[in-house]
Motif scaffolding. Structure first.
Motif, PDB file in Angstrom:
ATOM      1  N   SER A   1     -16.941 -22.268  34.087  1.00 49.26           N
ATOM      2  CA  SER A   1     -16.273 -22.083  35.372  1.00 49.26           C
ATOM      3  C   SER A   1     -16.347 -20.637  35.849  1.00 49.26           C
ATOM      4  N   LYS A   2     -15.999 -19.716  34.967  1.00 52.76           N
ATOM      5  CA  LYS A   2     -16.017 -18.294  35.345  1.00 52.76           C
ATOM      6  C   LYS A   2     -17.436 -17.807  35.608  1.00 52.76           C
ATOM      7  N   THR A   3     -18.400 -18.354  34.874  1.00 53.04           N
ATOM      8  CA  THR A   3     -19.797 -17.985  35.107  1.00 53.04           C
ATOM      9  C   THR A   3     -20.248 -18.428  36.492  1.00 53.04           C
ATOM     10  N   LEU A   4     -19.948 -19.675  36.842  1.00 55.71           N
ATOM     11  CA  LEU A   4     -20.310 -20.185  38.167  1.00 55.71           C
ATOM     12  C   LEU A   4     -19.640 -19.379  39.272  1.00 55.71           C
ATOM     13  N   LEU A   5     -18.363 -19.096  39.087  1.00 54.10           N
ATOM     14  CA  LEU A   5     -17.628 -18.349  40.107  1.00 54.10           C
ATOM     15  C   LEU A   5     -18.173 -16.932  40.242  1.00 54.10           C
ATOM     16  N   GLY A   6     -18.486 -16.310  39.118  1.00 52.82           N
ATOM     17  CA  GLY A   6     -19.024 -14.955  39.159  1.00 52.82           C
ATOM     18  C   GLY A   6     -20.371 -14.887  39.857  1.00 52.82           C
TER      19      GLY A   6
ATOM     20  N   THR B   1     -21.795 -17.171  41.974  1.00 51.34           N
ATOM     21  CA  THR B   1     -21.769 -17.574  43.383  1.00 51.34           C
ATOM     22  C   THR B   1     -21.039 -16.559  44.264  1.00 51.34           C
ATOM     23  N   SER B   2     -19.963 -15.972  43.748  1.00 49.86           N
ATOM     24  CA  SER B   2     -19.247 -14.965  44.542  1.00 49.86           C
ATOM     25  C   SER B   2     -20.096 -13.705  44.696  1.00 49.86           C
TER      26      SER B   2
ATOM     27  N   LEU C   1     -25.540 -19.349  54.351  1.00 49.88           N
ATOM     28  CA  LEU C   1     -25.007 -20.718  54.360  1.00 49.88           C
ATOM     29  C   LEU C   1     -25.224 -21.396  53.009  1.00 49.88           C
ATOM     30  N   ILE C   2     -26.382 -21.153  52.418  1.00 50.78           N
ATOM     31  CA  ILE C   2     -26.663 -21.707  51.090  1.00 50.78           C
ATOM     32  C   ILE C   2     -25.689 -21.143  50.063  1.00 50.78           C
ATOM     33  N   ASN C   3     -25.502 -19.824  50.098  1.00 46.79           N
ATOM     34  CA  ASN C   3     -24.614 -19.178  49.133  1.00 46.79           C
ATOM     35  C   ASN C   3     -23.154 -19.580  49.335  1.00 46.79           C
ATOM     36  N   LEU C   4     -22.761 -19.760  50.586  1.00 45.77           N
ATOM     37  CA  LEU C   4     -21.401 -20.217  50.859  1.00 45.77           C
ATOM     38  C   LEU C   4     -21.190 -21.620  50.297  1.00 45.77           C
ATOM     39  N   SER C   5     -22.200 -22.457  50.449  1.00 49.08           N
ATOM     40  CA  SER C   5     -22.119 -23.816  49.900  1.00 49.08           C
ATOM     41  C   SER C   5     -22.015 -23.782  48.379  1.00 49.08           C
ATOM     42  N   LEU C   6     -22.834 -22.932  47.751  1.00 45.01           N
ATOM     43  CA  LEU C   6     -22.799 -22.815  46.295  1.00 45.01           C
ATOM     44  C   LEU C   6     -21.447 -22.299  45.810  1.00 45.01           C
ATOM     45  N   PHE C   7     -20.824 -21.456  46.622  1.00 40.03           N
ATOM     46  CA  PHE C   7     -19.518 -20.899  46.279  1.00 40.03           C
ATOM     47  C   PHE C   7     -18.423 -21.958  46.356  1.00 40.03           C
ATOM     48  N   LEU C   8     -18.556 -22.876  47.314  1.00 35.44           N
ATOM     49  CA  LEU C   8     -17.517 -23.881  47.542  1.00 35.44           C
ATOM     50  C   LEU C   8     -17.759 -25.193  46.793  1.00 35.44           C
ATOM     51  N   VAL C   9     -19.024 -25.541  46.573  1.00 33.23           N
ATOM     52  CA  VAL C   9     -19.353 -26.831  45.964  1.00 33.23           C
ATOM     53  C   VAL C   9     -18.716 -27.043  44.593  1.00 33.23           C
ATOM     54  N   PRO C  10     -18.653 -26.010  43.716  1.00 40.13           N
ATOM     55  CA  PRO C  10     -18.033 -26.249  42.399  1.00 40.13           C
ATOM     56  C   PRO C  10     -16.586 -26.712  42.465  1.00 40.13           C
TER      57      PRO C  10
ATOM     58  N   SER D   1      -8.689 -23.322  39.593  1.00 43.14           N
ATOM     59  CA  SER D   1      -7.739 -22.289  39.184  1.00 43.14           C
ATOM     60  C   SER D   1      -8.354 -20.894  39.306  1.00 43.14           C
ATOM     61  N   ASP D   2      -9.594 -20.752  38.825  1.00 45.39           N
ATOM     62  CA  ASP D   2     -10.279 -19.456  38.907  1.00 45.39           C
ATOM     63  C   ASP D   2     -10.530 -19.063  40.360  1.00 45.39           C
ATOM     64  N   PHE D   3     -10.879 -20.046  41.179  1.00 44.58           N
ATOM     65  CA  PHE D   3     -11.148 -19.804  42.600  1.00 44.58           C
ATOM     66  C   PHE D   3      -9.885 -19.276  43.290  1.00 44.58           C
ATOM     67  N   SER D   4      -8.761 -19.935  43.040  1.00 44.43           N
ATOM     68  CA  SER D   4      -7.490 -19.507  43.643  1.00 44.43           C
ATOM     69  C   SER D   4      -7.116 -18.105  43.189  1.00 44.43           C
TER      70      SER D   4
END
Length: 241
Positions: free
Chosen positions: A25-30, A32-33, A72-81, A111-114
Motif C-alpha cells: 500500500s505505501k509503495t503504491l501510494l509513494g 503514484t503520489s 490524467l494517467i497519473n491522477l488515475s493511478l493515484f486514485l485507482v488503488p 488509510s494511507d491515502f487519508s
C-alpha cells in the motif's frame, strides 16, 4: 511494447516490495503520489515557459496535450488503488514474481491515502523539491549548452531538458534505453522552441553521453547496494510485459 514510464514504475514497485519492509500500500501510494506531484510541477513550468517564449498555440499544443494526458494517467493511478478491484491486479503481479498472491491492500491504502492528504507539510515539501528538480534539469541543459558556446534562455532549457520527459514517458520502449528515440524527440522539441536543428541534435547527443557517464553508474551502484543484479531487473520487466 511498454511505455517508458510504465517500466520504471514496475521496477520501483518490485524493488521496494521485494527487498525492503515497505508495504504494498505505501509503495503504491509513494510511487503514484510522486508521479502526480512531478508531472503537475512539470506542467506548471511548461506553461510558464510557453508564455515566456510566446510559443504559438499550434506549437504549444504539441507540448501541452501529452503533458495533460500524462497528468490524467497519473491522477488515475493515484486514485485507482482506492478501489478494491486493484487487489486482483497486484496479486497477479506477485504471482509473476513468485510471491504469495493473497495481498490485501484496499483498506490499508484508504488509510494511507487519508493520512497523506492531511500532511500538508510533506506535500508542500515534495512540491518544492520537485520544483527544484525542474530548475536542476534546466541547469544541466545550460551547462551542456555552454560546452558548445550557446546561451539559450531559461524557458528554452526548461522545455528542452525537463518538459521533454512528459513526452518521452508516453513513448514505447523500442530500443535499449530508448537510444535514438530520446535524441530525435529532444532534437524536435528544442527545434520547436527556436534552437537550430544542428545545435539541437548536438545537444541531444551530449545529453546521452552525460546520461551514460552519470546516471547509469549511479543506477548500477544503487542496484548493487540492494543486492540485485541488472539481469534480474531485466527479467522482471520482461515477465511483467
Amino acid at each position: 511494447v511498454v511505455p517508458v514510464g510504465g517500466v520504471t514504475e514496475v521496477v520501483k514497485f518490485a524493488l521496494l516490495t521485494k527487498n525492503s519492509s515497505v508495504s504494498v500500500s505505501k509503495t503504491l501510494l509513494g510511487i503514484t503520489s510522486h508521479r502526480l506531484v512531478t508531472t503537475l510541477t512539470m506542467l506548471a513550468f511548461l506553461s510558464l515557459s510557453i508564455v515566456g517564449l510566446h510559443v504559438p498555440i499550434s506549437r504549444a499544443l504539441v507540448l501541452i496535450l501529452p503533458a495533460t494526458a500524462l497528468i490524467l494517467i497519473n491522477l488515475s493511478l493515484f486514485l485507482v488503488p482506492r478501489s478494491k478491484s486493484l487487489e486482483s491486479l497486484v496479486n497477479k503481479f506477485y504471482r509473476r514474481i513468485g510471491k504469495n498472491p493473497n495481498i490485501k491492500i484496499h483498506e490499508e491504502y484508504l488509510s494511507d491515502f487519508s493520512s497523506l492528504v492531511k500532511r500538508y507539510n510533506f506535500v508542500l515539501g515534495a512540491t518544492i523539491l520537485s520544483m527544484l528538480e525542474r530548475v536542476a534539469n534546466a541547469a544541466h541543459g545550460y551547462a551542456l549548452a555552454l560546452l558548445i558556446g550557446l546561451k539559450p534562455s531559461f524557458w528554452q532549457l526548461v522545455i528542452g531538458f525537463d518538459s521533454i520527459y512528459m513526452i518521452i514517458w508516453l513513448l514505447p520502449i523500442v530500443t535499449p534505453g530508448n537510444i535514438g528515440v530520446y535524441e530525435l524527440t529532444q532534437t524536435g522539441v528544442l527545434s520547436l522552441v527556436g534552437i537550430s536543428r544542428g545545435i539541437a541534435a548536438l545537444l541531444s547527443v551530449l545529453t546521452r553521453v552525460f546520461i551514460v557517464l552519470g546516471e547509469y553508474p549511479l543506477f548500477l551502484a544503487a542496484a548493487v547496494s540492494f543486492g540485485i543484479s541488472i539481469k534480474s531487473i531485466t527479467e522482471l520487466v520482461k515477465e511483467w510485459k
